[in-house]
Design a protein around this motif. Structure first.
Motif, PDB file in Angstrom:
ATOM      1  N   SER A  59      -8.696  -2.849   0.348  1.00 21.47           N
ATOM      2  CA  SER A  59      -7.473  -3.049   1.129  1.00 21.47           C
ATOM      3  C   SER A  59      -6.407  -3.702   0.256  1.00 21.47           C
ATOM      4  O   SER A  59      -6.718  -4.347  -0.752  1.00 21.47           O
ATOM      5  N   ASP A  60      -5.156  -3.528   0.648  1.00 24.37           N
ATOM      6  CA  ASP A  60      -4.060  -4.184  -0.069  1.00 24.37           C
ATOM      7  C   ASP A  60      -4.272  -5.689  -0.087  1.00 24.37           C
ATOM      8  O   ASP A  60      -4.016  -6.351  -1.093  1.00 24.37           O
ATOM      9  N   ARG A  61      -4.742  -6.227   1.017  1.00 17.40           N
ATOM     10  CA  ARG A  61      -4.974  -7.673   1.116  1.00 17.40           C
ATOM     11  C   ARG A  61      -6.009  -8.129   0.088  1.00 17.40           C
ATOM     12  O   ARG A  61      -5.802  -9.104  -0.622  1.00 17.40           O
ATOM     13  N   THR A  62      -7.126  -7.407   0.013  1.00 14.47           N
ATOM     14  CA  THR A  62      -8.183  -7.783  -0.939  1.00 14.47           C
ATOM     15  C   THR A  62      -7.694  -7.644  -2.372  1.00 14.47           C
ATOM     16  O   THR A  62      -7.926  -8.524  -3.208  1.00 14.47           O
ATOM     17  N   ALA A  64      -4.629  -7.828  -3.437  1.00 18.01           N
ATOM     18  CA  ALA A  64      -3.661  -8.896  -3.678  1.00 18.01           C
ATOM     19  C   ALA A  64      -4.377 -10.209  -3.998  1.00 18.01           C
ATOM     20  O   ALA A  64      -4.016 -10.907  -4.947  1.00 18.01           O
ATOM     21  N   GLN A  65      -5.418 -10.515  -3.228  1.00 21.50           N
ATOM     22  CA  GLN A  65      -6.171 -11.756  -3.462  1.00 21.50           C
ATOM     23  C   GLN A  65      -6.869 -11.711  -4.812  1.00 21.50           C
ATOM     24  O   GLN A  65      -6.833 -12.686  -5.575  1.00 21.50           O
ATOM     25  N   ASP A  70       1.048 -10.482  -4.238  1.00 23.75           N
ATOM     26  CA  ASP A  70       1.205 -10.361  -2.798  1.00 23.75           C
ATOM     27  C   ASP A  70       1.088  -8.871  -2.437  1.00 23.75           C
ATOM     28  O   ASP A  70       1.104  -8.008  -3.320  1.00 23.75           O
ATOM     29  N   GLU A  71       0.933  -8.572  -1.161  1.00 27.82           N
ATOM     30  CA  GLU A  71       0.692  -7.187  -0.743  1.00 27.82           C
ATOM     31  C   GLU A  71       1.828  -6.229  -1.099  1.00 27.82           C
ATOM     32  O   GLU A  71       1.557  -5.119  -1.570  1.00 27.82           O
TER      33      GLU A  71
END
Length: 125
Positions: A59-62, A64-65, A70-71
């Motif tokens: 995912s974009d979130r993962t 990014a982390q 950032d996303e």
């Protein structure tokens, strides 16, 4: 010519069983020169986690982390890699693409015999 000897002979790399590698043409054909540092980081991550067909999904979130972005930045650098032709993306799947050879010119330029036969084999004239 310089004779090269491994500095750490007990740690010579091998292709791991989970299949992960980088194509030397990233450098020799200047793909890496067209990438920002963040796009190169995303590419390295995707190559590392992809299967033998280049497929992975994060995912974009993962992403990014994991990559310290950032996303919206992940989305921007993903688009950069798609535009360069290094990856394909269709949510939620990424595909690390094979680096294609130089395209065959069709505007009357000179072609090698190999290029001509390849085009014939592919059904193009």
């Amino acid at each position: 010519m310089v004779t090269k000897h491994p500095i750490c002979p007990d740690r010579i790399r091998k292709v791991p069983k989970q299949f992960s590698w980088l194509d030397h043409r990233l450098v020799s054909e200047h793909y890496i020169d067209r990438c920002t540092h963040k796009a190169a980081a995303l590419y390295l991550f995707l190559v590392t986690v992809s299967d033998a067909k280049g497929m992975s999904y994060y995912s974009d979130r993962t992403l990014a982390q994991r990559l310290g972005m950032d996303e919206p930045e992940v989305i921007r650098v993903r688009s950069e890699l798609v535009d360069i032709g290094l990856i394909a993306y269709r949510k939620p799947l990424y595909q690390v693409l094979a680096i294609d050879p130089e395209p065959v010119r069709t505007s009357g330029g000179l072609q090698s015999v190999e290029q001509i036969f390849k085009r014939i084999a592919e059904g193009r004239s």
